[in-house]
Motif scaffolding. Structure first.
Motif, PDB file in Angstrom:
ATOM      1  N   THR A  67     -14.370  54.402 -62.775  1.00 27.09           N
ATOM      2  CA  THR A  67     -15.480  55.339 -62.653  1.00 27.09           C
ATOM      3  C   THR A  67     -15.674  56.100 -63.955  1.00 27.09           C
ATOM      4  OG1 THR A  67     -14.082  57.154 -61.892  1.00 27.09           O
ATOM      5  CG2 THR A  67     -14.908  55.614 -60.220  1.00 27.09           C
ATOM      6  N   ASP A  68     -16.801  56.779 -64.084  1.00 30.56           N
ATOM      7  CA  ASP A  68     -17.055  57.587 -65.284  1.00 30.56           C
ATOM      8  C   ASP A  68     -16.004  58.678 -65.436  1.00 30.56           C
ATOM      9  OD1 ASP A  68     -19.288  56.078 -65.828  1.00 30.56           O
ATOM     10  OD2 ASP A  68     -20.719  57.516 -64.973  1.00 30.56           O
ATOM     11  N   ALA A  69     -15.603  59.256 -64.308  1.00 31.98           N
ATOM     12  CA  ALA A  69     -14.592  60.320 -64.349  1.00 31.98           C
ATOM     13  C   ALA A  69     -13.246  59.773 -64.822  1.00 31.98           C
ATOM     14  CB  ALA A  69     -14.453  60.961 -62.973  1.00 31.98           C
ATOM     15  N   GLU A  70     -12.868  58.586 -64.314  1.00 31.86           N
ATOM     16  CA  GLU A  70     -11.611  57.966 -64.732  1.00 31.86           C
ATOM     17  C   GLU A  70     -11.643  57.615 -66.215  1.00 31.86           C
ATOM     18  OE1 GLU A  70     -10.228  55.771 -60.561  1.00 31.86           O
ATOM     19  OE2 GLU A  70     -11.512  54.720 -62.001  1.00 31.86           O
ATOM     20  N   GLN A  71     -12.784  57.080 -66.654  1.00 33.13           N
ATOM     21  CA  GLN A  71     -12.909  56.716 -68.063  1.00 33.13           C
ATOM     22  C   GLN A  71     -12.785  57.933 -68.963  1.00 33.13           C
ATOM     23  OE1 GLN A  71     -16.139  54.063 -69.119  1.00 33.13           O
ATOM     24  NE2 GLN A  71     -16.424  55.069 -71.086  1.00 33.13           N
ATOM     25  N   GLN A  72     -13.446  59.041 -68.587  1.00 34.70           N
ATOM     26  CA  GLN A  72     -13.393  60.247 -69.394  1.00 34.70           C
ATOM     27  C   GLN A  72     -11.981  60.827 -69.431  1.00 34.70           C
ATOM     28  OE1 GLN A  72     -15.942  61.483 -71.362  1.00 34.70           O
ATOM     29  NE2 GLN A  72     -14.206  62.632 -72.180  1.00 34.70           N
ATOM     30  N   GLN A  73     -11.272  60.767 -68.299  1.00 38.92           N
ATOM     31  CA  GLN A  73      -9.910  61.282 -68.253  1.00 38.92           C
ATOM     32  C   GLN A  73      -8.989  60.476 -69.161  1.00 38.92           C
ATOM     33  OE1 GLN A  73      -8.748  64.172 -66.496  1.00 38.92           O
ATOM     34  NE2 GLN A  73      -7.164  63.746 -68.018  1.00 38.92           N
TER      35      GLN A  73
ATOM     36  N   ILE B 204      -9.919  58.817 -71.790  1.00 34.66           N
ATOM     37  CA  ILE B 204     -10.296  59.166 -73.169  1.00 34.66           C
ATOM     38  C   ILE B 204      -9.648  60.482 -73.574  1.00 34.66           C
ATOM     39  CG2 ILE B 204     -12.218  59.847 -74.659  1.00 34.66           C
ATOM     40  CD1 ILE B 204     -13.963  57.853 -73.140  1.00 34.66           C
ATOM     41  N   ASP B 205      -9.729  61.478 -72.666  1.00 31.34           N
ATOM     42  CA  ASP B 205      -9.145  62.793 -72.949  1.00 31.34           C
ATOM     43  C   ASP B 205      -7.628  62.693 -73.161  1.00 31.34           C
ATOM     44  OD1 ASP B 205     -11.661  63.860 -72.690  1.00 31.34           O
ATOM     45  OD2 ASP B 205     -11.351  64.580 -70.636  1.00 31.34           O
ATOM     46  N   ASP B 206      -6.988  61.771 -72.441  1.00 32.09           N
ATOM     47  CA  ASP B 206      -5.542  61.586 -72.562  1.00 32.09           C
ATOM     48  C   ASP B 206      -5.168  60.693 -73.744  1.00 32.09           C
ATOM     49  OD1 ASP B 206      -4.990  63.114 -70.298  1.00 32.09           O
ATOM     50  OD2 ASP B 206      -5.122  61.404 -68.939  1.00 32.09           O
ATOM     51  N   HIS B 207      -6.181  60.158 -74.440  1.00 34.71           N
ATOM     52  CA  HIS B 207      -5.974  59.236 -75.562  1.00 34.71           C
ATOM     53  C   HIS B 207      -5.275  57.954 -75.116  1.00 34.71           C
ATOM     54  CE1 HIS B 207      -7.242  62.440 -78.267  1.00 34.71           C
ATOM     55  NE2 HIS B 207      -6.351  63.235 -77.696  1.00 34.71           N
TER      56      HIS B 207
ATOM     57  N   ASP C 125     -10.288  50.564 -77.043  1.00 35.71           N
ATOM     58  CA  ASP C 125     -11.688  50.206 -77.214  1.00 35.71           C
ATOM     59  C   ASP C 125     -11.875  48.706 -77.388  1.00 35.71           C
ATOM     60  OD1 ASP C 125     -12.520  52.890 -77.187  1.00 35.71           O
ATOM     61  OD2 ASP C 125     -12.003  53.114 -79.304  1.00 35.71           O
TER      62      ASP C 125
END
Length: 376
Positions: A175-181, A183-186, A190
């Motif tokens: 999900t978008d939320a999972e993807q953003q999390q 990314i935030d966690d590095h 890619d």
């Protein structure tokens, strides 16, 4: 089009002289060792998935100026290592300038000496290891069937227990939320954009069959089909390398046990160690990294020479080809081949200890000439 049995049959209608690539302006390792006679000897060989010598050398052919790189990809299908074994040893050994002295991960009594190396100047510690499964096609050689079948491996990671218990995230379905999390966690990797990786076919069928698994504590990760089948990572903030290494060995042992229960094993041979997609990772496939702040030493004219003598390398904390920001470097072992896993981790631990001592000297305006190490 590569990676099919038909394309090699079509090529065989032409002579080796016609098909041999023009390497007159190339300066990578592949171009140095590939001769017309060797090409004639190997060009008709292929794996069951259709991976050929032309596929192995494609990265080097497409990137003539990559003088530092091997220009080979040990990928597509594991049996191709039998093909590249017929290259002169210098095509691989010269990458690291060392002979193989590889061993498996050690029992407890052979752990590196990490007892006195919990250092406040280390920001983040990571250990990561590439792994390839025997008799399974890797990302650069994926076909549609391979993409579909790869999904059977992911549930194995769900069997990890205790501190290693976690969740798998498929790149295609997150999900978008999972993807953003992520990314935030590095944690998120890619799609490849490097000409070297693209030439090897590393981005084919992206993002199918790719994913990330991490434990609930976010200290143990497994990347699925990023470059090799698995990339196992143990990491945490702070300077306690012993905790990172212990978790790494425990997790890797559990993963190997799980995959063996499914009749898979990691690709390894006694001459080159672990066989991986990039020849520069041959041997152990192990990278031990420390994010460390060296604002003074990082600007010192002898910094590069010190790292070379310690058999270490530096980069920015953003990954390969990134610059250090605020004097924070990612320092890691330069070798994968020629040393055991224990020796490589110990090399990083001891080297970082010396770098910190040098940084403290420079903070006080003192010379570091008497601390310059001998070549390891």
């Amino acid at each position: 089009m590569p990676f099919s049995n038909s394309h090699n049959l079509l090529k065989m209608k032409h002579s080796a002289d016609e098909e041999f690539p023009d390497l007159s302006v190339h300066n990578n390792h592949m171009a140095k060792v590939l001769t017309l006679d060797l090409y004639k000897k190997l060009r008709d060989k292929q794996t069951s998935s259709g991976f050929t010598l032309d596929d192995v050398i494609q990265t080097g052919v497409d990137n003539p100026g990559n003088g530092w790189g091997p220009g080979l990809v040990l990928s597509g299908h594991v049996p191709c290592c039998d093909l590249t074994n017929q290259f002169p040893d210098t095509s691989i050994i010269n990458i690291k300038m060392a002979q193989l002295n590889n061993q498996r991960l050690p029992p407890d009594e052979e752990y590196p000496d990490l007892s006195t190396h919990n250092n406040h100047m280390a920001k983040v510690l990571t250990l990561d290891l590439y792994k390839k499964l025997r008799d399974r096609v890797t990302p650069s050689g994926f076909t549609l069937d391979d993409v579909i079948q790869t999904g059977v491996d992911n549930p194995a990671l769900g069997s990890l227990e205790g501190d290693l218990k976690g969740k798998y995230y498929a790149l295609r379905n997150m999900t978008d939320a999972e993807q953003q999390q992520l990314i935030d966690d590095h944690f998120l990797f890619d799609k490849p954009v490097s000409p070297l990786l693209l030439a090897s076919g590393m981005a084919r069928d992206w993002p199918d069959a790719r994913g990330i698994w991490h434990n609930d504590n976010k200290t143990f990760l497994v990347w699925i089909n990023e470059e090799d089948h698995l990339r196992v990572i143990s990491m945490q903030k702070g300077g306690n390398m012993k905790e990172v290494f212990t978790r790494f060995c425990t997790g890797l042992t559990q993963i190997e046990t799980l995959f063996k229960s499914k009749n898979y094993e990691f690709m390894w041979n006694p001459h080159l160690g672990y066989i991986l997609t990039c020849p520069s990772n041959l041997g152990t496939g192990l990278r031990a990294g420390v994010h460390i702040k060296l604002p003074n030493l990082g600007k010192h004219e002898k910094f590069g020479e010190v790292l070379k003598r310690l058999r270490l390398q530096k980069r920015g904390t953003g990954g390969v080809d990134t610059a250090a920001v605020g004097g924070v470097f990612d320092v890691s072992n330069a070798d994968r081949l020629g040393f055991s896993e224990v020796e490589l981790v110990q090399m990083v631990v001891d080297g970082v200890k010396l770098l910190i001592e040098m940084e403290k000297h420079l903070e006080k305006g003192q010379s570091i000439d008497d601390l310059i190490p001998a070549q390891k």
